[in-house]
Scaffold this motif. Structure first.
Motif: not given
Ligand code: 13P
Ligand code: SF4
Length: 317
Positions: A7-11, A16-23, A43-50, A283-285
């Protein structure tokens, strides 16, 4: 009702910059599974299996854990880290294995085999974990099964394909819950045979959630992290990859000179993408980090009971 993300436009935002800033602002760590969209993996700090993700969640010092994966993975992070905020970009990101094993039916099934040891694959709800003796992932399942005394009857839930594979590997006779993964069940033996004829030099590598007839064709079977290591280290130049196609992103990055062929599902669908994993979007992240919602909350008593079999697994891993 449309979600905030739709419902909210994030266009206008540089996500990328916003996610890094918020992290940084939130002192958050972004954990992502290999089946996430490539953008989220980047974007992730860590990627892995379960297993690696559970260990990373256990060991983090961050105040906030953003879990880009499915619900049971985030739930495991919360169980191991009750004092931290655990965010899930989309709470509807479930799993067919977890959904196909409701706790009440699981309890009734278990009651039919008194005195058995219950090993549950991590792809299940906290309520099922709480009813289990020990948890396993695809990377440590063989070791966990072999840790149980030989005379002991084992119940294994909820993945019958992984269970059948483990029976073959360990020679242990286990009673299996009849669940399966909707993604791994879509791979077609007929199309895999066709592919192998077209690429006779290629190695076939598969996740143990695949059906038996596909696993029988595989040169190597392993967890997502093990498949990735195999592509990096094996001398072959071509690989037919029989698992969710998100893993190809890291394979291409780590082994850029190798040819990777995603095994096709039976129809002309994108069914080799997990519909639950793919509910998460950049967007959801972003929104989760901005709003610190949706948060995973758990009943403390359930959390304590579910933690015991997870701790047992981590001690053995
Ligand atoms: P891995 O533990 O191998 O990453 O598997 C997770 C999963 O959900 C496979 O479908
Ligand atoms: Fe569950 Fe299958 Fe998706 Fe993995 S790929 S999260 S097992 S539905």
């Amino acid at each position: 009702m449309p979600s905030a993300a739709t419902s909210e436009s994030l266009a206008h935002l540089d996500l990328d910059a916003e996610i890094q800033r918020l992290k940084k602002e939130r002192n958050a760590v972004l954990l992502a599974h290999y089946y996430q969209d490539s953008e989220i993996q980047d974007f992730a700090d860590f990627i892995g299996d379960s297993l690696q993700l559970a260990q990373a969640a256990r060991d983090t010092e961050a105040d906030v854990i953003l879990f880009a994966g499915v619900h049971f993975m985030a739930e495991t992070a919360k169980i191991l880290n009750p004092e931290r905020i655990v965010l899930v970009p989309d709470m509807a990101a479930g799993c067919s294995l977890a959904d196909g094993c409701p706790a009440d039916r699981f309890r009734a099934w278990k009651a039919k085999y008194p005195g058995s040891i219950v090993i549950s694959y991590i792809n299940c709800s906290a309520a099922v974990k709480a009813e289990s003796d020990i948890i396993c992932t695809s990377s440590n399942a063989k070791k966990i099964v072999e840790s149980i005394p030989k005379e002991q009857q084992i119940l294994f839930a909820p993945d019958k394909n992984l269970g059948r594979y483990l029976i073959k590997e360990t020679g242990r006779d286990m009673v299996l819950w009849q669940g399966s993964c909707i993604v791994h069940e879509t791979f077609s033996q007929r199309r895999l045979i066709e592919l192998r004829m077209q690429h006779p030099e290629a190695k076939i590598i598969a996740h143990p959630e695949c059906q038996e007839q596909l696993l029988d064709m595989a040169d190597f079977i392993g967890s997502t992290a093990a498949l990735l290591r195999y592509v990096e280290n094996d001398n072959a130049q071509q690989f037919i990859v029989v698992t969710e196609s998100g893993i190809l992103h890291q394979m291409k990055k780590r082994a850029p000179n190798k040819e990777l062929i995603a095994a096709p599902p039976e129809g002309n669908c994108a069914c080799n993408e997990c519909p639950f994993m793919r509910l998460n979007t950049p967007e959801k992240v972003y929104l989760a980090l901005r709003d610190l919602e949706p948060r995973l909350e758990m009943d403390p008593e359930l959390r304590e009971r579910a933690k015991k079999p997870i701790d047992r697994m981590l001690e053995l891993s």
